[in-house]
Motif scaffolding. Structure first.
Motif, short mmCIF file in Angstrom:
data_model
loop_
_atom_site.label_atom_id
_atom_site.label_comp_id
_atom_site.label_asym_id
_atom_site.label_seq_id
_atom_site.Cartn_x
_atom_site.Cartn_y
_atom_site.Cartn_z
N LYS A 168 52.07 46.73 20.84
CA LYS A 168 51.00 47.28 21.67
C LYS A 168 50.44 48.52 21.00
O LYS A 168 51.19 49.40 20.55
CB LYS A 168 51.53 47.62 23.06
N ILE A 169 49.12 48.60 20.93
CA ILE A 169 48.43 49.73 20.31
C ILE A 169 47.49 50.34 21.34
O ILE A 169 46.69 49.64 21.95
CB ILE A 169 47.66 49.29 19.05
N VAL A 170 47.61 51.66 21.52
CA VAL A 170 46.83 52.37 22.53
C VAL A 170 45.89 53.35 21.84
O VAL A 170 46.32 54.11 20.96
CB VAL A 170 47.75 53.14 23.51
N THR A 171 44.63 53.33 22.22
CA THR A 171 43.67 54.28 21.67
C THR A 171 42.67 54.66 22.75
O THR A 171 42.74 54.18 23.88
CB THR A 171 42.99 53.73 20.41
N LEU A 172 41.73 55.55 22.41
CA LEU A 172 40.78 56.08 23.39
C LEU A 172 39.39 55.48 23.19
O LEU A 172 39.00 55.16 22.07
CB LEU A 172 40.69 57.60 23.28
N GLU A 205 45.04 48.39 24.00
CA GLU A 205 44.63 49.08 25.22
C GLU A 205 43.66 50.21 24.86
O GLU A 205 44.01 51.11 24.11
CB GLU A 205 45.85 49.68 25.94
N ILE A 206 42.45 50.12 25.36
CA ILE A 206 41.44 51.15 25.15
C ILE A 206 41.37 52.01 26.42
O ILE A 206 40.93 51.54 27.46
CB ILE A 206 40.05 50.56 24.85
N VAL A 207 41.82 53.24 26.31
CA VAL A 207 41.92 54.11 27.47
C VAL A 207 40.59 54.84 27.69
O VAL A 207 40.04 55.44 26.75
CB VAL A 207 43.05 55.14 27.28
N ALA A 262 46.64 56.01 18.86
CA ALA A 262 45.62 56.59 17.98
C ALA A 262 44.69 57.46 18.79
O ALA A 262 44.07 56.99 19.76
CB ALA A 262 44.83 55.49 17.27
N ALA A 263 44.58 58.75 18.40
CA ALA A 263 43.72 59.68 19.13
C ALA A 263 43.08 60.67 18.17
O ALA A 263 43.77 61.24 17.32
CB ALA A 263 44.50 60.41 20.21
N MET A 264 41.79 60.88 18.31
CA MET A 264 41.05 61.83 17.49
C MET A 264 41.26 63.24 18.03
O MET A 264 41.31 63.44 19.25
CB MET A 264 39.57 61.45 17.55
#
Length: 373
Positions: free
Chosen positions: A90-94, A116-118, A143-145
């Motif tokens: 599972k990969i979570v990013t914004l 998952e795109i938050v 992944a978050a900038m």
């Protein structure tokens, strides 16, 4: 022309251009060759690596040169994803991430990973409670900038890191707009992408920082020149330019920050009352001014104010005809998004030029509204 598009690219520092010149002219050796020219070129690459590492407060063996932040993001996300165990795919990013992250995540979704795109809130910041529910024991990568490239908002990476670490997930940070501008606490991250041309270096080179012990599969196969995870002949000229630009970040950091703060204050003094800020007013980098005004068309405004170079959003998405995905994620309507402009300034921006540019933009916007009335 007055240049106000620092988020797209920055003017090359004279020191960086001078550092590149010898490696373009007579010192053209391949840095991977064993003869004297090759060894000299390799020494230039090593010196540049040290400068970039010092600017990031990192170890030299954690820096991997590549063509830019897009490649660095692909290297990190695809390379780390390839090693995720079956129960952690599972990969979570914004929703406000750069396209190099969102498109890579979409591609990984097609390879069987759960993506998952938050969403973000109206101020551009992620809802940490929502994120905490999304990051779970199945999450392998977050992944978050750090500093958003379109609206300049600074995400709460310390809190995001804590959530990722609590679940044993790796954290990738796109720090392109943060490098040299705001602190990048590497102890909170596992993988970080930076780019030379956003810090007054040349285009075509960036770096991926990998925490020692973090293993990724290579994206490019061949000679394995960069630590076995990135193949391809390095350009000593580009490396030297990046190194010189990184050195200037350390030497001029305090002066650059003070200059940007003065420009930010001058900008708001020059703008009319109709303009509204997009994104958080408190948690942001002040070299990025993303604003909107009712009744204007940003694309038309850019074409009308020919003395000023500015944009309506990310250079990577320009020309698509679609509203900015970042502004849409804020909850702005398509009309509001298309009435938004991004102004970026920094080291080489003169205050009087900035004030003149904003006066021209403001006058043109008023004229647009008068015709629409």
């Amino acid at each position: 022309m007055i240049y106000l598009d620092y988020q797209a690219t920055t003017p090359v520092a004279p020191e960086a251009a001078a550092a590149m010149r010898p490696w373009i002219d007579d010192r053209f050796g391949n840095p991977h060759s064993p003869h004297r020219l090759g060894r000299e070129a390799a020494a230039a690459v090593a010196l540049a690596r040290g400068e970039v590492a010092a600017a990031m407060d990192a170890a030299e063996d954690e820096i991997y040169f590549c063509s830019g932040a897009t490649e660095a993001a692909n290297m990190a996300l695809k390379g780390a994803a390839a090693r995720l165990p079956a129960g952690r795919r599972k990969i979570v990013t914004l929703a406000s991430e750069h396209a190099c992250v969102l498109d890579t995540a979409e591609w990984l979704g097609g390879q069987g990973f759960e993506i998952e795109i938050v969403p973000i809130q109206a101020d551009g910041l992620v809802d940490l409670a929502y994120l905490a529910e999304t990051i779970d024991e199945r999450t392998g990568i977050v992944a978050a900038m750090l500093v958003n490239n379109e609206i300049g908002v600074i995400q709460p990476l310390a809190a995001i890191s804590a959530l990722a670490r609590a679940q044993g997930a790796l954290l990738f940070c796109d720090a392109v707009q943060a490098f040299g501008r705001v602190p990048i606490p590497l102890e909170q991250y596992d993988m970080v992408a930076v780019s030379a041309h956003k810090v007054h270096g040349p285009k075509g080179i960036g770096a991926l920082w990998l925490r020692n012990g973090v293993a990724i599969d290579p994206l490019l196969h061949g000679g394995g020149q960069e630590g076995g995870i990135r193949s391809g002949t390095l350009s000593p000229a580009l490396c030297a330019g990046f190194g010189a630009a990184a050195r200037l970040l350390r030497e001029r950091g305090a002066a650059d920050k003070a200059h940007v703060e003065a420009l930010w204050a001058a900008a708001w003094g020059a703008l009319g009352d109709d303009w509204r800020l997009n994104g958080s007013a408190e948690q942001r980098y002040h070299g990025n001014l993303n604003i909107r005004a009712p009744g204007i068309d940003a694309a038309r405004l850019i074409s009308e104010v020919r003395e000023v170079a500015f944009s309506a959003g990310s250079a990577c998405a320009s020309g698509s005809g679609r509203p900015s995905h970042v502004l849409s994620a804020l909850g702005l309507s398509a009309v509001e998004a298309r009435s938004s402009i991004r102004l970026g300034f920094g080291r080489y921006t003169k205050e009087q030029d900035l004030v003149r540019a904003l006066t021209l933009i403001d006058d043109a916007a008023r004229l647009q509204r008068s015709f629409a009335a």
